[in-house]
Design a protein around this motif. Structure first.
Motif, PDB file in Angstrom:
ATOM      1  N   ILE A   6       0.867  -1.275  -0.206  1.00 50.84           N
ATOM      2  CA  ILE A   6       0.182  -0.138   0.026  1.00 50.84           C
ATOM      3  C   ILE A   6       0.733   0.932   0.532  1.00 50.84           C
ATOM      4  O   ILE A   6       1.770   1.548   0.706  1.00 50.84           O
ATOM      5  CB  ILE A   6      -0.831   0.033   1.226  1.00 50.84           C
ATOM      6  CG1 ILE A   6      -1.902  -1.290   0.969  1.00 50.84           C
ATOM      7  CG2 ILE A   6      -1.967   1.505   1.645  1.00 50.84           C
ATOM      8  CD1 ILE A   6      -2.497  -1.803   2.752  1.00 50.84           C
ATOM      9  N   THR A  20      -2.991  10.942  -0.821  1.00 53.01           N
ATOM     10  CA  THR A  20      -3.181  10.291  -1.313  1.00 53.01           C
ATOM     11  C   THR A  20      -3.111   8.468  -0.744  1.00 53.01           C
ATOM     12  O   THR A  20      -1.646   7.852  -1.068  1.00 53.01           O
ATOM     13  CB  THR A  20      -3.145  10.072  -3.008  1.00 53.01           C
ATOM     14  OG1 THR A  20      -2.885  11.699  -3.450  1.00 53.01           O
ATOM     15  CG2 THR A  20      -3.092   9.289  -4.085  1.00 53.01           C
ATOM     16  N   ASP A  22      -3.124   4.151  -2.035  1.00 52.38           N
ATOM     17  CA  ASP A  22      -2.897   3.797  -3.285  1.00 52.38           C
ATOM     18  C   ASP A  22      -2.918   2.402  -2.712  1.00 52.38           C
ATOM     19  O   ASP A  22      -1.365   1.756  -2.321  1.00 52.38           O
ATOM     20  CB  ASP A  22      -2.423   3.996  -3.816  1.00 52.38           C
ATOM     21  CG  ASP A  22      -2.090   2.907  -5.145  1.00 52.38           C
ATOM     22  OD1 ASP A  22      -3.745   2.338  -5.493  1.00 52.38           O
ATOM     23  OD2 ASP A  22      -1.624   3.043  -6.046  1.00 52.38           O
ATOM     24  N   ALA A  23      -4.145   1.557  -2.637  1.00 56.29           N
ATOM     25  CA  ALA A  23      -4.091  -0.122  -2.064  1.00 56.29           C
ATOM     26  C   ALA A  23      -4.758  -1.016  -3.308  1.00 56.29           C
ATOM     27  O   ALA A  23      -5.449  -0.965  -3.794  1.00 56.29           O
ATOM     28  CB  ALA A  23      -4.998  -0.150  -1.476  1.00 56.29           C
ATOM     29  N   GLU A  25      -6.454  -1.829  -6.435  1.00 55.67           N
ATOM     30  CA  GLU A  25      -7.827  -1.199  -7.444  1.00 55.67           C
ATOM     31  C   GLU A  25      -7.967  -0.075  -6.401  1.00 55.67           C
ATOM     32  O   GLU A  25      -9.016   0.794  -7.126  1.00 55.67           O
ATOM     33  CB  GLU A  25      -8.182  -2.592  -7.260  1.00 55.67           C
ATOM     34  CG  GLU A  25      -7.903  -3.515  -8.485  1.00 55.67           C
ATOM     35  CD  GLU A  25      -9.135  -4.034  -8.236  1.00 55.67           C
ATOM     36  OE1 GLU A  25     -10.150  -4.931  -8.584  1.00 55.67           O
ATOM     37  OE2 GLU A  25      -8.295  -5.984  -8.714  1.00 55.67           O
ATOM     38  N   GLU A  26      -7.876   0.619  -4.743  1.00 56.88           N
ATOM     39  CA  GLU A  26      -9.018   1.349  -4.508  1.00 56.88           C
ATOM     40  C   GLU A  26      -7.941   2.319  -3.912  1.00 56.88           C
ATOM     41  O   GLU A  26      -6.474   2.078  -4.153  1.00 56.88           O
ATOM     42  CB  GLU A  26      -9.152   0.597  -3.263  1.00 56.88           C
ATOM     43  CG  GLU A  26      -9.857   1.325  -2.367  1.00 56.88           C
ATOM     44  CD  GLU A  26     -10.780   0.820  -1.404  1.00 56.88           C
ATOM     45  OE1 GLU A  26     -11.698   1.719  -0.345  1.00 56.88           O
ATOM     46  OE2 GLU A  26     -10.526  -0.119  -0.887  1.00 56.88           O
ATOM     47  N   SER A  27      -8.251   3.617  -3.889  1.00 58.97           N
ATOM     48  CA  SER A  27      -7.775   4.772  -4.199  1.00 58.97           C
ATOM     49  C   SER A  27      -8.308   5.425  -3.338  1.00 58.97           C
ATOM     50  O   SER A  27      -9.449   6.092  -3.632  1.00 58.97           O
ATOM     51  CB  SER A  27      -7.098   5.165  -5.414  1.00 58.97           C
ATOM     52  OG  SER A  27      -6.014   6.346  -5.201  1.00 58.97           O
ATOM     53  N   THR A  28      -7.926   6.609  -2.381  1.00 65.15           N
ATOM     54  CA  THR A  28      -8.382   7.418  -1.668  1.00 65.15           C
ATOM     55  C   THR A  28      -7.795   9.287  -1.297  1.00 65.15           C
ATOM     56  O   THR A  28      -6.492   8.837  -1.464  1.00 65.15           O
ATOM     57  CB  THR A  28      -8.462   6.857   0.171  1.00 65.15           C
ATOM     58  OG1 THR A  28      -9.274   5.737  -0.067  1.00 65.15           O
ATOM     59  CG2 THR A  28      -9.335   7.992   0.224  1.00 65.15           C
ATOM     60  N   THR A  29      -8.326   9.966  -1.289  1.00 63.67           N
ATOM     61  CA  THR A  29      -7.182  11.207  -1.431  1.00 63.67           C
ATOM     62  C   THR A  29      -8.220  12.029   0.503  1.00 63.67           C
ATOM     63  O   THR A  29      -9.115  11.841   0.148  1.00 63.67           O
ATOM     64  CB  THR A  29      -7.591  11.851  -2.410  1.00 63.67           C
ATOM     65  OG1 THR A  29      -6.966  11.305  -3.966  1.00 63.67           O
ATOM     66  CG2 THR A  29      -7.143  13.216  -2.113  1.00 63.67           C
ATOM     67  N   LYS A  48      -9.568   1.128   7.614  1.00 61.58           N
ATOM     68  CA  LYS A  48     -10.230   1.588   6.755  1.00 61.58           C
ATOM     69  C   LYS A  48     -10.509   0.482   5.535  1.00 61.58           C
ATOM     70  O   LYS A  48     -10.919  -1.151   5.229  1.00 61.58           O
ATOM     71  CB  LYS A  48     -10.788   2.002   6.603  1.00 61.58           C
ATOM     72  CG  LYS A  48     -11.858   3.094   7.112  1.00 61.58           C
ATOM     73  CD  LYS A  48     -12.176   4.673   7.450  1.00 61.58           C
ATOM     74  CE  LYS A  48     -12.756   5.382   8.153  1.00 61.58           C
ATOM     75  NZ  LYS A  48     -12.985   6.482   7.895  1.00 61.58           N
ATOM     76  N   ILE A  49      -9.363   0.158   4.636  1.00 61.29           N
ATOM     77  CA  ILE A  49      -9.215  -0.166   3.578  1.00 61.29           C
ATOM     78  C   ILE A  49      -9.180  -1.903   3.329  1.00 61.29           C
ATOM     79  O   ILE A  49      -9.534  -2.535   3.045  1.00 61.29           O
ATOM     80  CB  ILE A  49      -8.094   0.662   2.059  1.00 61.29           C
ATOM     81  CG1 ILE A  49      -8.234   1.504   1.675  1.00 61.29           C
ATOM     82  CG2 ILE A  49      -7.460  -0.301   1.572  1.00 61.29           C
ATOM     83  CD1 ILE A  49      -7.863   3.087   0.941  1.00 61.29           C
TER      84      ILE A  49
END
Length: 113
Positions: A6, A20, A22-23, A25-29, A48-49
Motif C-alpha cells: 500500500i 493519496t 493507493d491500495a 485497485e482502491e485509491s483514496t485522497t 478501513k481499506i
C-alpha cells in the motif's frame, strides 16, 4: 497472498497536506493540517481499506520519495524545520548564544599566548 504494498503519497499543499492512499485497485485522497495529522489520517484510511489483514506492507512517500518522507516526519515529530514546510514546534534553547560567547575569549587567549 497479495504482496503488493500500500503506498501513501504525501504532497505539501500550503500549510496542509494532501494524502493519496493507493491500495491496488482502491485509491483514496484526503487532506490534513500538518504532516503528523496527515500520517495519522493515512493510518486510519489504511485500517478501513484493509480490515482483517494482519500482514501488510505500507510505504509512506513524500512527493514519491520514501527517504524524504521519513526525514520530514522525524523532523516534524521532534519539532524541527524541514524544507517541505513542516513548521518547527520547539525553539532553540536561550542558553546557546551565551555558550558560544564563553568559548570565544578562551580561543583568543590561547591564540595570543
Amino acid at each position: 497472498m497479495d504482496s503488493t504494498p500500500i503506498t501513501i503519497n504525501y504532497v505539501p499543499d500550503g500549510d496542509d497536506w494532501t494524502i493519496t492512499v493507493d491500495a491496488g485497485e482502491e485509491s483514496t485522497t484526503a487532506h490534513a493540517p500538518g504532516l503528523i495529522a496527515a500520517r495519522d489520517s493515512a493510518d486510519q484510511i489504511v485500517e478501513k481499506i484493509v480490515t482483517g489483514k494482519k500482514q501488510r506492507t505500507v510505504v509512506h512517500l513524500l512527493n514519491g520519495d520514501a527517504f524524504a518522507f521519513t526525514t520530514a516526519y522525524l523532523h516534524a515529530r521532534h519539532g524541527m524545520t524541514t524544507s517541505y514546510g513542516v513548521p518547527a514546534q520547539a525553539e532553540a534553547p536561550a542558553t546557546e548564544p551565551a555558550a558560544e560567547a564563553e568559548t570565544e575569549p578562551e580561543e583568543s587567549a590561547s591564540a595570543a599566548g
